[in-house]
Write an enzyme that holds these catalytic residues in place. Structure first.
Site, PDB file in Angstrom:
ATOM      1  N   TYR A 124       0.810  -1.211   0.000  1.00  0.00           N
ATOM      2  CA  TYR A 124       0.000   0.000   0.000  1.00  0.00           C
ATOM      3  C   TYR A 124       0.851   1.272   0.000  1.00  0.00           C
ATOM      4  CZ  TYR A 124      -4.899   1.225   0.314  1.00  0.00           C
ATOM      5  OH  TYR A 124      -6.174   1.624   0.022  1.00  0.00           O
ATOM      6  N   LYS A 171      -0.410 -13.654   4.673  1.00  0.00           N
ATOM      7  CA  LYS A 171      -0.300 -14.737   3.689  1.00  0.00           C
ATOM      8  C   LYS A 171       1.126 -15.284   3.782  1.00  0.00           C
ATOM      9  CE  LYS A 171      -2.028 -17.086   0.185  1.00  0.00           C
ATOM     10  NZ  LYS A 171      -3.126 -18.056   0.363  1.00  0.00           N
ATOM     11  N   ASP A 204      -6.825 -15.630   3.016  1.00  0.00           N
ATOM     12  CA  ASP A 204      -7.884 -16.288   2.228  1.00  0.00           C
ATOM     13  C   ASP A 204      -8.829 -17.065   3.141  1.00  0.00           C
ATOM     14  OD1 ASP A 204      -5.583 -17.765   2.687  1.00  0.00           O
ATOM     15  OD2 ASP A 204      -5.788 -19.020   0.915  1.00  0.00           O
ATOM     16  N   ASP A 228      -7.056  -3.256   4.244  1.00  0.00           N
ATOM     17  CA  ASP A 228      -7.911  -2.488   3.324  1.00  0.00           C
ATOM     18  C   ASP A 228      -9.050  -3.370   2.826  1.00  0.00           C
ATOM     19  OD1 ASP A 228      -8.426  -0.197   1.594  1.00  0.00           O
ATOM     20  OD2 ASP A 228      -7.832  -1.537  -0.041  1.00  0.00           O
TER      21      ASP A 228
END
Ligand code: NAD
Length: 332
Positions: A124, A171, A204, A228
């Site tokens: 980001y 992740k 996920d 986000d």
């Protein structure tokens, strides 16, 4: 006590929401002097920047700001005002509570989740370049310092607010170094808070779990980009972006703002729901030490929404932004 607060009305629906927010905050009886400064699209032509220095100067002086959403055109090298503000003011923590409200349609009830999003680094930060005409790269930087700082913020928040659990989301099975470092920092910080449960989820799996069993989660801490995305997912669980507030907090300054954007198609129509910005003002009042006023505003907003007769279209009503705000003010 008198407070000075910087008010940035913003773009699109921002000015209408800001006027509504100002009205209800003043109706709490708290003594606030608003330092209103323009940023975003509206000042771009005049100052050749969407974030003129006077905006930062005002926040630095007042320490606290509340802002409407600001439009970020996609591509074109336009620097996001939101990202710039967070960076320039060291607003390292983004706090986004998602709490169900009676009268807001949703498939879920009793949602009570808090996202703590790292606000300064990760993909980001927009550290990108074209390598050649057909190849672009984006550099993901995660530091131990920023990760420990946000983890500490999440655990401190959980402790003060009497929450039971902190879940760290990454992740790390794929981004072993960057997200692995984030997990490592969270584990280290968690050791200092033995009364708060700590667990980890991959982003996920977290998305699926939140849809299936949102009640299993409490405070969630994560790097910038995942925060986000999960913020909008959590806003969806409580009935949409119109009711999702947020805060950006640093060591010295704090900027409060709704999660949603400038919704240009509704600009100037007196149609947008002011709840997200009003609940952001509730967070701001708490931050200013005005807990009683914060609780009063929160209750009046919840009552008007539960009653349902003076709410905006997205909540099933036909009232305008300003009528909605006037009903909240009248309730107080
Ligand atoms: P958006 O949040 O503006 O709109 C998404 C959807 O939600 C639209 O259907 C919109 O009409 C609806 N919506 C949003 N807020 C609402 C409200 N208060 N009441 C009723 N309906 C509401 O997202 P977008 O369309 O992706 O973005 C528009 C612009 O806002 C973009 O330029 C984006 O960069 C910017 N943006 C700014 C911020 C910020 O200032 N913090 C955050 C997100 C997006």
């Amino acid at each position: 006590m008198k407070h000075r607060v910087t008010l940035i009305p913003g773009d699109g629906i921002g000015p209408e929401l800001s006027a509504a927010t100002k009205l209800v905050v003043e109706a709490t009886g708290v003594d606030i002097v608003w330092d209103e400064v323009a940023a975003g699209e509206t000042v771009m032509a005049k100052y050749n920047t969407s974030l003129p220095d006077y905006v930062l100067d005002s926040i630095k002086e007042n320490k606290v700001a509340i802002k409407g959403p600001i439009t970020t055109p996609i591509g074109s090298g336009f620097r996001s005002v939101n990202v710039a503000l967070r960076k320039e003011l060291g607003l390292y923590a983004c706090l986004r509570p998602s709490v169900s409200m009676e009268g807001v349609k949703s498939r879920y009830q009793n949602i009570d989740l808090v996202i703590v999003r790292e606000n300064t680094e990760d993909l980001y930060a927009g550290n990108e370049r074209m390598i050649d005409e057909d190849t672009a790269e984006s550099i993901k930087v995660i530091t131990r310092g920023a990760s420990k700082k946000i983890a500490k913020f999440a655990f401190d928040y959980a402790k003060t607010e009497g929450r039971r659990k902190v879940t760290s989301v990454t992740k790390a099975n794929i981004m072993k170094y960057t997200d692995g470092l984030f997990y490592e920092a969270c584990r280290e910080v968690a050791k200092g808070y033995p009364t708060i449960e700590y667990d980890e989820h991959l982003i996920d799996a977290m998305c699926m779990q939140l849809v299936l069993k949102p009640g299993d989660y409490d405070v969630m801490v994560m790097p910038n980009l995942y925060g986000d995305i999960l913020s909008d997912l959590c806003a969806g669980l409580i009935g949409g972006l119109g009711v999702a507030p947020g805060a950006n907090i640093g060591d010295e300054y704090a900027v409060f703002e709704p999660v949603h954007g400038s919704a240009p198609k509704y600009a100037g129509l007196n149609k947008a729901n002011p709840t997200a910005m009003i609940l952001s003002a509730v967070l701001m009042l708490k931050h200013l030490g005005e807990k009683e006023a914060a609780d009063k505003l929160h209750k009046a907003t919840a009552d008007v929404i539960a009653k349902g007769s003076t709410v905006t279209y997205d909540l099933g009503g036909s009232s305008g932004t300003s009528e909605f705000a006037k009903a909240i003010a009248a309730k107080m």
